[in-house]
Structures are given as structure tokens and as C-alpha cells.
Design a protein around this motif. Structure first.
Motif, short mmCIF file in Angstrom:
data_model
loop_
_atom_site.label_atom_id
_atom_site.label_comp_id
_atom_site.label_asym_id
_atom_site.label_seq_id
_atom_site.Cartn_x
_atom_site.Cartn_y
_atom_site.Cartn_z
N ASN A 85 7.15 -8.14 7.17
CA ASN A 85 6.73 -9.45 6.02
C ASN A 85 5.17 -9.39 5.87
OD1 ASN A 85 5.43 -10.63 7.84
ND2 ASN A 85 7.44 -12.44 8.36
N VAL A 86 4.27 -9.93 4.90
CA VAL A 86 3.20 -9.33 4.49
C VAL A 86 2.21 -9.71 5.91
CG1 VAL A 86 1.18 -9.84 3.08
CG2 VAL A 86 3.37 -9.65 2.31
N GLU A 87 2.24 -10.89 6.67
CA GLU A 87 1.83 -11.42 7.65
C GLU A 87 2.27 -10.01 8.44
OE1 GLU A 87 4.00 -13.44 5.70
OE2 GLU A 87 2.72 -14.54 4.80
N SER A 88 3.14 -9.68 8.84
CA SER A 88 2.97 -8.98 10.49
C SER A 88 2.66 -7.24 9.86
CB SER A 88 4.68 -8.63 10.81
OG SER A 88 5.70 -7.73 9.42
N PHE A 89 2.29 -7.23 8.60
CA PHE A 89 2.11 -5.36 8.30
C PHE A 89 0.58 -5.56 7.78
CE2 PHE A 89 3.96 -5.79 4.43
CZ PHE A 89 3.16 -5.59 3.33
N LEU A 90 0.03 -6.96 7.35
CA LEU A 90 -1.34 -7.07 6.74
C LEU A 90 -2.19 -6.40 7.21
CD1 LEU A 90 -3.25 -8.00 4.35
CD2 LEU A 90 -2.94 -10.40 4.64
N PRO A 91 -2.23 -6.84 8.93
CA PRO A 91 -3.52 -6.56 10.19
C PRO A 91 -3.50 -4.05 9.93
CG PRO A 91 -2.18 -7.99 10.55
CD PRO A 91 -1.00 -7.56 9.78
N LYS A 118 -2.78 -1.05 -2.82
CA LYS A 118 -3.55 -2.20 -4.52
C LYS A 118 -2.03 -2.87 -5.10
CE LYS A 118 -2.49 2.29 -7.73
NZ LYS A 118 -3.37 2.69 -8.68
N ASP A 119 -1.01 -2.42 -4.92
CA ASP A 119 0.10 -3.37 -5.42
C ASP A 119 0.38 -4.29 -4.56
OD1 ASP A 119 0.54 -0.79 -7.50
OD2 ASP A 119 2.58 0.07 -5.93
N LEU A 120 -0.37 -4.52 -3.95
CA LEU A 120 -0.35 -6.18 -3.18
C LEU A 120 -1.04 -7.26 -3.70
CD1 LEU A 120 -0.26 -5.15 0.64
CD2 LEU A 120 1.82 -6.19 -0.99
N LEU A 121 -2.05 -6.63 -4.65
CA LEU A 121 -2.55 -7.96 -5.26
C LEU A 121 -2.12 -8.29 -5.70
CD1 LEU A 121 -5.67 -4.76 -6.34
CD2 LEU A 121 -5.95 -7.00 -4.14
N GLU A 122 -1.12 -8.19 -6.46
CA GLU A 122 -0.80 -9.49 -7.71
C GLU A 122 -0.17 -10.31 -7.29
OE1 GLU A 122 2.95 -8.47 -9.95
OE2 GLU A 122 2.97 -5.85 -9.25
N TYR A 123 0.64 -10.69 -5.83
CA TYR A 123 0.88 -10.95 -4.96
C TYR A 123 -0.23 -12.17 -4.76
CZ TYR A 123 5.10 -8.14 -5.59
OH TYR A 123 6.66 -8.27 -6.17
N PHE A 131 8.27 -12.11 -3.26
CA PHE A 131 8.17 -10.66 -2.65
C PHE A 131 8.92 -9.40 -1.81
CE2 PHE A 131 6.27 -7.94 0.43
CZ PHE A 131 5.52 -7.30 0.23
N GLU A 132 9.23 -9.30 -2.36
CA GLU A 132 10.31 -8.03 -1.57
C GLU A 132 9.34 -6.13 -1.40
OE1 GLU A 132 14.77 -7.73 -1.48
OE2 GLU A 132 14.45 -9.33 -2.75
N LEU A 133 9.45 -6.71 -0.20
CA LEU A 133 8.81 -4.77 -0.15
C LEU A 133 9.74 -3.85 -0.26
CD1 LEU A 133 6.12 -3.41 0.97
CD2 LEU A 133 7.64 -3.14 3.36
N LYS A 134 11.09 -3.34 -0.46
CA LYS A 134 11.15 -2.47 -1.63
C LYS A 134 11.03 -2.39 -2.45
CE LYS A 134 15.21 -5.17 -1.87
NZ LYS A 134 17.33 -5.05 -1.03
N ASN A 135 11.21 -3.34 -3.61
CA ASN A 135 10.08 -3.74 -5.11
C ASN A 135 9.48 -3.16 -5.29
OD1 ASN A 135 12.66 -4.84 -5.51
ND2 ASN A 135 11.96 -7.61 -4.90
N ILE A 136 8.76 -2.63 -4.69
CA ILE A 136 6.64 -2.43 -5.24
C ILE A 136 6.94 -1.11 -4.22
CG2 ILE A 136 6.12 -4.62 -5.73
CD1 ILE A 136 4.48 -4.60 -2.88
#
Length: 286
Positions: A85-91, A118-123, A131-136
Motif C-alpha cells: 500500500n502507499v503507506e509502506s512504499f512511500l518512504p 507523478k501518477d500518485l499525485l491525483e490520489y 487506489f490500486e497500484l496495478k491500475n496506474i
């Protein structure tokens, strides 16, 4: 243009600048060595400046290289797992300050795609958006280790992608390469505000358990410390100096020499200096 205007007599200005350099001298170079001499002479005559000379030489060196020589090895790839999830890979994103990341499923041999930060900005600006990583993910571009670097650069330009996954002859992932890696061979190191000063071991990169890619300019003291060797620092300042002395001549790419049981292979050099070495330790050593 008015018909009264006489035709321009500066047609030579439209010629390629490399062609003009070559035509400044009698005769034409018959091989790359002679062309290097022409370029050096051109710099000495102040036809070109040192920066232009270095770039021309960089282009000529790139034309001889294969992707395996410049890729970031598998062990140093920063990847994200598809189920994170975003919280785990953002660091990971923040620490590395990279803009592109390979996304894997089982291991690094299973690349699902490329994440552009940059594809994370809209979220970030749409609270509650699913949010699903595979979709972006963007498709991963795969290239063989043996691909010529200049050909890959042309593909980077034409197809407008900036990263490629490198695979070996068996289809396993052996590393990755970016357009910046290639451009740095031509124009020199590209630094931005996120780059930090290299530490003593940045010139030594592990390829596997017994093999390392080592910059020839790595200080000999640092090499001795890292590999626990005892090369005489009175003989040379760098490991490249020790290797050059062992050869007894300026070696060409792929030449090999063994020193105290350690095998050294030249993976990149020009006519004046060694640039990169492949160092293989005896398999009995850890």
C-alpha cells in the motif's frame, strides 16, 4: 528573401560540425584512433573547446558499449511490490528521490510494470479515491544485456520512455538502465538537488557474490579496505593504477589480468585511461 539579395556564400556553415572539424585537416581519419587524434588536434588548435571534445569522445565510446556495461545491477534495483500500500512504499520513494520504480510480484524476475511517482499525485488531492497500484502502472520495456547503448538511446528518444529492464540470455532480470545513465556517459555526471556526495564505496558495486563492478579511479586504500587486500599504496593511488601496471600497456576493453588471485577485466576504457573494471574474487573467499 528578396531576389536582389545575393546568394549566401556561407554554405559550409550548414555542414555538420564534426564534418567541419574533420575537413579542417588534410586527409580523412581511417579509423577511430585516427579520429581521436584529429579531435585532440582540433582542441589544441582551439577549433573546439575541452567540453566539446569530451562530448565527442563520449559519443564515440557509447557507440562501442553494450547495456550490460552501464546498467544498474539487479542487487541495487529499488523495487516496489505489487501488493504494497502507499503507506509502506512511500518512504522508498522519498528516500531514493527517483521518479520511476519497477513493480514486482514474486521477485525481481517478475516485473509487473513501472510506477511513475507523478501518477500518485491525483490520489493525494482526491481524498477517499480508491487506489490500486496495478491500475496506474506503465508497461515495462525489456531489453537484452547485449543491446548496443547507442541503439537504446535512439529508442529512448523515439518511443519517449526513460527506463528499461535488462534481462540476460535466459530471460532473468539482471538490472535496469535509464536514459540518464546513457547521457552521463556523454556529458558527464548529471547531479540534481537530491544527489549527495559519494562515499568511499560508491565506486564499488556488487554484481553477485564474488563479482563487483569497480571504478578504476577508486582510491587504492578504499579498495584494500573493502576487499581486505594488501596492494601497496606506494605503487599507485588508485586500483586502476595497480591494474595498469600489471598489464604493462594500455589495455583495451575485455582484456583480463590476474593479480594475487583476483581477476580484473576491463569493461570500459579509452585510449588514455581505464574507466571501469570487473573484479572477480576467488570463490573460496567470502
Amino acid at each position: 528573401m528578396s531576389e536582389d539579395t545575393p546568394p549566401s556564400t556561407s554554405g559550409s556553415a550548414n555542414k555538420g560540425w564534426i564534418e567541419k572539424i574533420v575537413q579542417s585537416f588534410t586527409g580523412e581519419p581511417k579509423n577511430k584512433e585516427e579520429l581521436f587524434d584529429v579531435i585532440t588536434d582540433a582542441e589544441q588548435r582551439k577549433v573546439i573547446n575541452p567540453q566539446t571534445k569530451a562530448m565527442i569522445e563520449g559519443v564515440m565510446e557509447v557507440s562501442k558499449m553494450r547495456v550490460r556495461e552501464i546498467m544498474i545491477p539487479r542487487a541495487q534495483m529499488r523495487t516496489i511490490e505489487i501488493d504494497q500500500n502507499v503507506e509502506s512504499f512511500l518512504p522508498i520513494l522519498l528516500e531514493s528521490a527517483h521518479s520511476r520504480f519497477p513493480v514486482i510480484s514474486e521477485d525481481k524476475d517478475h516485473i509487473e510494470g513501472i510506477l511513475l511517482a507523478k501518477d500518485l499525485l491525483e490520489y493525494a488531492f482526491v481524498p477517499g479515491k480508491e487506489f490500486e497500484l496495478k491500475n496506474i502502472l506503465r508497461p515495462a520495456v525489456i531489453v537484452p544485456e547485449s543491446k548496443r547503448v547507442d541503439v537504446l538511446l535512439k529508442e529512448f528518444q523515439q518511443k519517449r520512455y526513460h527506463m528499461a529492464i535488462v534481462v540476460d540470455e535466459y530471460g532473468g532480470v539482471s538490472g535496469l538502465v535509464t536514459i540518464e545513465d546513457i547521457l552521463e556517459l556523454i556529458v558527464g555526471e548529471i547531479e540534481d538537488e537530491h544527489d549527495v556526495e559519494e562515499d568511499e564505496n560508491d565506486g564499488i558495486r556488487p554484481l553477485n557474490k564474488y563479482t563487483y563492478s569497480v571504478k578504476a579511479l577508486t582510491p587504492l586504500e578504499d579498495f584494500n579496505t573493502f576487499f581486505e587486500t594488501m596492494f601497496d599504496v606506494e605503487e599507485a593511488d588508485t586500483i586502476g593504477g595497480i591494474v595498469l601496471k600489471a598489464f604493462g600497456h594500455m589495455p583495451e576493453k575485455d582484456e583480463k589480468v590476474s593479480i594475487d588471485g583476483i581477476k580484473f577485466k576491463v569493461t570500459n576504457s579509452d585510449k588514455r585511461r581505464l574507466l571501469q573494471l570487473k573484479v572477480t574474487l576467488p570463490e573460496s573467499e567470502e
